[in-house]
Design an enzyme around this catalytic site. Sequence first.
Site, mmCIF file in Angstrom:
data_model
loop_
_atom_site.group_PDB
_atom_site.id
_atom_site.type_symbol
_atom_site.label_atom_id
_atom_site.label_comp_id
_atom_site.label_asym_id
_atom_site.label_seq_id
_atom_site.Cartn_x
_atom_site.Cartn_y
_atom_site.Cartn_z
ATOM 1 N N HIS A 76 0.848 -1.247 -0.116
ATOM 2 C CA HIS A 76 0.063 -0.096 0.170
ATOM 3 C C HIS A 76 0.955 1.373 -0.105
ATOM 4 O O HIS A 76 0.315 2.331 -0.127
ATOM 5 C CB HIS A 76 -0.928 -0.113 1.114
ATOM 6 N N ASP B 106 -0.602 -7.482 1.725
ATOM 7 C CA ASP B 106 0.226 -6.198 1.605
ATOM 8 C C ASP B 106 1.492 -6.328 1.565
ATOM 9 O O ASP B 106 2.260 -5.987 2.571
ATOM 10 C CB ASP B 106 -0.396 -5.571 2.847
ATOM 11 N N SER C 105 4.915 1.361 7.873
ATOM 12 C CA SER C 105 4.672 0.299 6.993
ATOM 13 C C SER C 105 5.664 0.022 6.054
ATOM 14 O O SER C 105 6.578 0.661 5.733
ATOM 15 C CB SER C 105 3.453 0.755 5.979
#
Length: 258
Positions: free
Chosen positions: A62, A115, A210
């Site tokens: 993402h 992801d 992330s």
Amino acid sequence: MCLYIFLHFLGIYTAVAMESGIIGGKEAKPHSRPYMASVQQNQGHICGGMLIRHDYVLTSAHCFNRRDFSGQNHFEVLLGAHNINKQEKSQQRIQVVKYIRHPMFEQNKDDYSYDIMLLKLKTKAKLNTFVKMMDLPTKNEKTPANVKCSIAGWGLKKQNEKHPTSLLQEVSLKLQENSKCKEKWQNHFNSERMICSVSDGKHAFCQGDSGSPLFCNNKPQGIASYTYPGNCTFREYPEVYVKISFFLPWIKKMIGKN
């Protein structure tokens, strides 16, 4: 400037933002994690990552999308850094020429159990004391709950701070039982492809981290994906990572093809 991505129903925040967030941790010993990469857009940090080959970094899917990757945006990885706001002699800044997201994430961007993304670099990293590749797990195996793990990233030391630190931070965490992760996150948690860490209200990864690798037993086990909306240290909800070992066949196949 934060970029929050919402998942259906629960409004889950992914941990991607222009500022990072390791909460309740400490400054890492400079260059003690030579595999760490700062994934950057126009020289601004957006995600963490890990160097797994001379010309590949592993991170979260993402972090990029097609719209971001076109036009004036310039994506790079910064390797060998401790202070990402200084030009250290140890640093290598390498352009990203291709991003390879898992096809299941491409098909359904609400399914964060896929992801995961590979970044192909324009030139090979020069391996030395400050820049090293990290070996991936050799097989898909279960990591038991309560194992002590750690994660590192660049940024906020407190959730409500306005200005992130530029120095690499690290924090220790413990893995949570998959059944408890599933109980809290319901359909957003897949125990085959995900793991999660205990939320103790004090220690956490947060916005901007992330893609940073979670290490357990000195091996990279997870990739930081998402946490609770607006409160990374909320005790009721474990923090979630994509399980690296599950994706080993996909990673090897993509590197071999590209």
